[in-house]
Design an enzyme around this catalytic site. Sequence first.
Site, PDB file in Angstrom:
ATOM      1  N   GLU A  27       0.840  -1.209   0.000  1.00 57.73           N
ATOM      2  CA  GLU A  27       0.000   0.000   0.000  1.00 57.73           C
ATOM      3  C   GLU A  27       0.873   1.256   0.000  1.00 57.73           C
ATOM      4  O   GLU A  27       0.832   2.043   0.934  1.00 57.73           O
ATOM      5  CB  GLU A  27      -0.946  -0.018   1.208  1.00 57.73           C
ATOM      6  CG  GLU A  27      -0.257  -0.371   2.511  1.00 57.73           C
ATOM      7  CD  GLU A  27      -1.219  -0.563   3.672  1.00 57.73           C
ATOM      8  OE1 GLU A  27      -2.247  -1.233   3.478  1.00 57.73           O
ATOM      9  OE2 GLU A  27      -0.920  -0.039   4.758  1.00 57.73           O
ATOM     10  N   CYS A  76       4.498  33.432   9.898  1.00 58.33           N
ATOM     11  CA  CYS A  76       5.228  34.025  11.013  1.00 58.33           C
ATOM     12  C   CYS A  76       5.782  32.955  11.939  1.00 58.33           C
ATOM     13  O   CYS A  76       5.311  32.783  13.077  1.00 58.33           O
ATOM     14  CB  CYS A  76       4.320  34.995  11.762  1.00 58.33           C
ATOM     15  SG  CYS A  76       3.857  36.342  10.689  1.00 58.33           S
TER      16      CYS A  76
HETATM   17  N1  LLP Z   1       0.366   2.368   4.918  1.00 57.19           N
HETATM   18  C1  LLP Z   1       0.265   2.894   6.152  1.00 57.19           C
HETATM   19  C2  LLP Z   1      -0.376   2.143   7.209  1.00 57.19           C
HETATM   20  C3  LLP Z   1       0.799   4.170   6.400  1.00 57.19           C
HETATM   21  O1  LLP Z   1       0.729   4.676   7.607  1.00 57.19           O
HETATM   22  C4  LLP Z   1       1.414   4.875   5.337  1.00 57.19           C
HETATM   23  C5  LLP Z   1       1.963   6.216   5.563  1.00 57.19           C
HETATM   24  C6  LLP Z   1       1.468   4.288   4.068  1.00 57.19           C
HETATM   25  C7  LLP Z   1       0.928   3.027   3.900  1.00 57.19           C
HETATM   26  C8  LLP Z   1       2.090   4.956   2.889  1.00 57.19           C
HETATM   27  O2  LLP Z   1       3.438   5.220   3.097  1.00 57.19           O
HETATM   28  P1  LLP Z   1       4.359   5.797   1.917  1.00 57.19           P
HETATM   29  O3  LLP Z   1       4.479   4.745   0.840  1.00 57.19           O
HETATM   30  O4  LLP Z   1       3.765   7.055   1.415  1.00 57.19           O
HETATM   31  O5  LLP Z   1       5.691   6.025   2.534  1.00 57.19           O
HETATM   32  N2  LLP Z   1       3.948  12.887   5.956  1.00 57.19           N
HETATM   33  C9  LLP Z   1       5.142  12.077   5.866  1.00 57.19           C
HETATM   34  C10 LLP Z   1       4.836  10.632   5.560  1.00 57.19           C
HETATM   35  C11 LLP Z   1       3.884  10.007   6.541  1.00 57.19           C
HETATM   36  C12 LLP Z   1       3.477   8.624   6.159  1.00 57.19           C
HETATM   37  C13 LLP Z   1       2.349   8.144   6.985  1.00 57.19           C
HETATM   38  N3  LLP Z   1       1.956   6.820   6.689  1.00 57.19           N
HETATM   39  C14 LLP Z   1       6.076  12.677   4.819  1.00 57.19           C
HETATM   40  O6  LLP Z   1       5.713  13.677   4.216  1.00 57.19           O
HETATM   41  O7  LLP Z   1       7.180  12.203   4.608  1.00 57.19           O
END
Ligand code: LLP
Length: 866
Positions: free
Chosen positions: A746, A816
């Site tokens: 995912e 800010c």
């Molecule tokens: N599955 C679950 C259970 C997750 O919590 C997440 C991301 C994903 C899949 C997808 O992960 P990805 O492939 O995008 O790494 N805001 C942070 C990233 C937070 C990810 C949260 N969970 C950033 O901008 O780096």
Amino acid sequence: MPSPSTGTPWVVLKFGGTSVSQRHRWDTIGRLARKRADDGGGRALVVVSALSGVTNELTAIADGADDGAARVDALVARHRDFVQALDLDPDAVLGERLTALQALLADARAAARMLDWQAEVLAQGELLSSTLGAAYLRSQGLDVGWADARDWLDAIELPNQSEWGRRLSVSCRREADDAWRARFAAQPARLLITQGFIARHGDGGTAVLGRGGSDTSAALFGGLLRARGVEIWTDVPGMFTANPREVPDARLLARLDYAEAQEIATTGAKVLHPRSLGPCRVTGVPMAILDTERPDLPGTRIDGDASEVPGVKAISRRNGIVLVSMETVGMWQSVGFMADIFERFRRHGLSVDLIGSAETNVTVSLDPSENLVSTDVLAKLSEDLSQICRVKVIAPCAAITLVGRGMRSLLHKLSEVWATFGQERVHLISQSSNDLNLTFVIDEADADGLLPELHAQLIESGAMPVADATVFGPSWNEIQFGKPERAPAWWQGDDARERLLTLAQPGTPAYVYHLPTVRARAQALKAVAAVDRRFYAIKANAHPAILRTLEAEGFGLECVSQGEIEHVFDTLPGLAPARVLFTPSFAPHTEYDAAFARGVTVTLDNVEALRRWPETFRGRDLWLRVDLGRGDGHHAKVVTGGAASKFGLPLEAINAFAREVRALGGRITGIHAHLGSGIDHPKHWRGVYAELAAIADGVGTVDTIDLGGGLTIPYKPEDLPFDLEAWAQGLAEIKAAWPRYRLAIEPGRFLVAESGALLVRVTQVVDKLGTRRVGLDGGMNALMRPAMYDAWHGVHNLSRWGDGNEVACDVVGPICESSDVLGLKRKLPAATAPDDVMLVADAGAYGYVMANHYNLRGLPREDVLE
Ligand code: LLP
């Protein structure tokens, strides 16, 4: 420090064993020497080592090896062959020298292995290589003279030096007068070739400089001649921030001051012998380390004018360190205790490197390169010391050293480094009193694999300021394989940029998503055969066009809130519930009811919810999210495994969870783990998969294993694209071992990050106390990632595309808060001005979805491009 006289015609070039053992390398030597002479005042001195391997042979002969005669014969044959390969006559070129070498075996001093005889034996290698080299270069039409280094370098005697040291590891006189220089210059040829390693003993015989001696010879000549420079030509491109064999991301050090270079050479780098810096340092002659095979690379420059750039310049590891820990009660303030123990080290001929002391303990390290540390010596030392304290010898240890200027002022940036060491057993930490190094001593076994991790942390934390191009050159990987192959981003084409400028017209900040890029990433993942079910984590970007694109590519959708679930079914009304996952964290329990009512697959990660709301979970199929006890990710804030993280059921609670589900008449049909986001090592998922499969075996009712997301993308220009092939291969290996489970993933970021660009407009350009700031109409309100995770996004001036990017600017937003910074020290066109349209790259994941109204600024617009 005296500055070198600029009028001097001399440049000194030193070539090591591998550089003088092949014909084409001698062509390079000739070309380089002539070029350097042409560039400067007209004269070059070439200092050479023996052909590679020859000094080892000569050492064995000097040590009295039984088969000395056979070794001499082999050396004679090797040199004759090589002269032949140079199309020269061996007898004419080397006849006399080879006879002299053979005669040494019959010499009267040979039987007793007199030291002066040993020195003469050792000196033959350089005498041979310099002689054949001079002959070859002359045959190629160069004006080359041959000088006997013993006529110019004089060994001096140091106090406390052994007879052995006075003959076989000598220091040389570093001063010369003008008469000496005039005599040297009176040698007629434009290019001169001489030997490294050898010098004249006070008694008129031969002496040698010890290991690394040729570098030192070159540096001595450089100092004595007041040369314009000393160039050490080797088979590596220069000094690096770490040993490239261990850390392929290590960066070339383009420029160092003498003290830093000295420290790096002393603590590990083998490129330059630490002894060789002294003669150049005291005379202020600049040095350079250059690569004979790739003479156009910039190499490492070492001089006294390098402006002092604070920061870690290198990290090194020395193995085989022995620690001696001495415990005593009542040592505190007892007069003479230290003197007593050090006297005992002296008695056994051991020199101490690092020292740590506490009220009842003193621990010191012995460096094997400075000591003859044998079990025998250690046993005797322990016995001796045990008369005054309790002794423990800890070995083998590794010393890991950070080198750089101003170590003390960097401590706050080293928290990650300390944390990493916190996981190992640190025996000793030592900070040098010159503020140039910080050393950690740990068990050798614990040090394996640590350097790449520490090196990456030093860069990430800013402790190693790699953005400073005056000091840090390209990485080893880049030098070996060229810049990482990166297809140009979709927005770099002329048409795309024109479109983007038009899209910026109605107002900024605005996100633009390029759907063909989303499709391309989706197809790359679909090509991975081991994966059976693909979901897109819509938290990364929930734009309807992106959901539709990925659904059409066969992806299901992973949601973490009721809001996301509603949004998914609003956008795709016909979507089968089986293609939707619900993986919330600490969600209100009513959201689980809603999800079950929708018929989507629900993942849970705690027992408490089952016990508290049995009716919600009764008779349900559930997926279980586990915490494997560790996490990973591009930043501490996105690590979702381990005790400190709120996610996942710990392994020890799995049985209790399974019992509870059974009691409710339900089944665990999936095992899930997502240990973090922005993970760049492709084998991470292989390990997770294997552990989850083993857990699934224990549970018994599982049909699907979900590995979560977390795949990174290359944000920085020097980042390599995620290695999808290695990722797929790791998965295939586990799949082969557990074919009975369906594998699900995912990912979020990987699918959409590169498809998105944030368009912003310059509001103001301000110079303040030496820093130029380019202000934008969107900052941490539009894109949180830099403020929240120190994330790096490329920033480009679209309005002035094609102008050079020559001025380093801090790129800031209109909020800010001091953390409202999108990028530090970014090179932008000098003319960057208000109203220019700027593009922030790779903002398609966790961009708009994390944007906010802070300071009551509006949310960015969103647009899509086909
Ligand atoms: N599955 C679950 C259970 C997750 O919590 C997440 C991301 C994903 C899949 C997808 O992960 P990805 O492939 O995008 O790494 N805001 C942070 C990233 C937070 C990810 C949260 N969970 C950033 O901008 O780096």
